[in-house]
Scaffold this motif. Structure first.
Motif, PDB file in Angstrom:
ATOM      1  N   UNK A 116       0.797  -1.227   0.000  1.00 45.36           N
ATOM      2  CA  UNK A 116       0.000   0.000   0.000  1.00 45.36           C
ATOM      3  C   UNK A 116       0.828   1.276   0.000  1.00 45.36           C
ATOM      4  N   UNK A 117       2.139   1.161  -0.067  1.00 48.60           N
ATOM      5  CA  UNK A 117       2.966   2.359  -0.009  1.00 48.60           C
ATOM      6  C   UNK A 117       3.077   3.116  -1.309  1.00 48.60           C
ATOM      7  N   UNK A 118       2.752   2.449  -2.420  1.00 46.62           N
ATOM      8  CA  UNK A 118       2.896   3.103  -3.724  1.00 46.62           C
ATOM      9  C   UNK A 118       2.047   2.368  -4.757  1.00 46.62           C
ATOM     10  N   UNK A 119       1.976   2.920  -5.941  1.00 51.17           N
ATOM     11  CA  UNK A 119       1.344   2.248  -7.067  1.00 51.17           C
ATOM     12  C   UNK A 119      -0.112   1.903  -6.852  1.00 51.17           C
ATOM     13  N   UNK A 120      -0.488   0.708  -7.320  1.00 48.36           N
ATOM     14  CA  UNK A 120      -1.878   0.269  -7.237  1.00 48.36           C
ATOM     15  C   UNK A 120      -2.336   0.159  -5.789  1.00 48.36           C
ATOM     16  N   UNK A 134       8.089  -0.443   3.327  1.00 43.05           N
ATOM     17  CA  UNK A 134       8.751   0.848   3.504  1.00 43.05           C
ATOM     18  C   UNK A 134       7.871   1.781   4.329  1.00 43.05           C
ATOM     19  N   UNK A 135       8.286   2.043   5.554  1.00 44.34           N
ATOM     20  CA  UNK A 135       7.442   2.808   6.473  1.00 44.34           C
ATOM     21  C   UNK A 135       7.236   4.243   6.013  1.00 44.34           C
ATOM     22  N   UNK A 180       3.341   8.370   4.513  1.00 41.16           N
ATOM     23  CA  UNK A 180       2.916   9.446   3.615  1.00 41.16           C
ATOM     24  C   UNK A 180       1.504   9.203   3.094  1.00 41.16           C
ATOM     25  N   UNK A 181       1.214   7.972   2.675  1.00 45.95           N
ATOM     26  CA  UNK A 181      -0.123   7.671   2.144  1.00 45.95           C
ATOM     27  C   UNK A 181      -1.166   7.733   3.256  1.00 45.95           C
TER      28      UNK A 181
END
Length: 261
Positions: free
Chosen positions: A23-27, A48-49, A54-55
């Protein structure tokens, strides 16, 4: 007002608790944002915390409810702890989007180092199995049914000479999805998968950097003439997780702009 009208007013996933891996990036990040906008309380998980934080903060700033936990999908204890965290924070688990994964270095299968094979398998297949096992147990314990969506790929539905191990593992995810749908359907737990076509994520950008022209080839092979935005894949996952897909289970839904038509 009927149930469908109420759901539309409140949000597609109103009142639900959702777990999202990768859930940290992308889809995965797009899905976490969307699920929160649609009324779910979301637990974000990834390695990656800083990205997770950030999200999560972005979701909260927009008025959504979210928390996060660091998770290594290749580690059974880490996966179990991440799913347990969703229940600890929100008291239940209704939905899960198993999105996290890694890509192999593009090339023929005989050129992939064994260590890379083991790493990709641990995350892309074993990690999904670990997550599904933990999610089913949590849903049984805290909710009356539930829904799981696994992220696959249209590369699992055909020969994949450029990403042969990646494609094979995603095909195995399709099989796990179908088997789980049959196994857990009587308990009210639906299990589906989305199979994205060319979607511009960090993973695909890295592939493009290794072999320039990949994105253009994706566009050329797609009747809609473009790649997907991560939000478009997230929308499909949200629908499959929602009560509007209440009679859909065991399906691998192509979200590919017609590439496999």
């Amino acid at each position: 007002m009927n149930d469908t009208q109420t759901t539309r007013r409140q949000g597609l996933l109103a009142g639900k608790v959702a777990f999202v891996s990768g859930a940290g990036r992308g889809i995965g990040a797009a899905a976490a944002r969307l699920f929160a906008r649609e009324g779910a309380r979301v637990l974000l998980a990834a390695r990656t915390e800083a990205q997770l934080k950030a999200v999560t903060e972005e979701i909260r700033a927009a008025g959504g409810t979210a928390d996060h936990t660091v998770c290594d999908l290749a580690d059974a204890a880490s996966v179990q702890a991440a799913v347990d965290r969703a229940v600890e924070v929100y008291g239940r688990l209704d939905l899960a989007f198993n999105n996290g994964g890694v890509i192999q270095h593009p090339g023929p299968l005989d050129e992939l180092p064994e260590a890379d094979f083991d790493r990709i398998t641990a995350v892309n297949l074993k990690g999904v199995w670990l997550a599904m096992s933990a999610e089913v147990k949590a849903m049984r314990a805290t909710a009356s049914g539930g829904a799981i969506v696994n992220n696959s790929s249209i590369g699992s539905l055909r020969a994949n000479p450029v990403l042969p191990v990646y494609g094979a593992l995603k095909r195995a995810v399709n099989s796990l999805t179908e088997s789980a749908a049959v196994t857990y359907g009587p308990e009210g737990i639906r299990v589906n998968a989305v199979a994205p076509g060319g979607t511009v994520t960090d993973m695909v950008r890295a592939w493009e950097a290794d072999t320039p022209g990949v994105i253009d080839r994706m566009k050329a092979q797609t009747p809609l003439g473009r790649t997907a935005d991560p939000d478009e894949i997230a929308e499909a996952a949200a629908w499959l997780l929602s009560d509007r897909a209440s009679y859909v289970t065991g399906t691998v839904l192509r979200v590919d702009g017609g590439a496999r038509a």
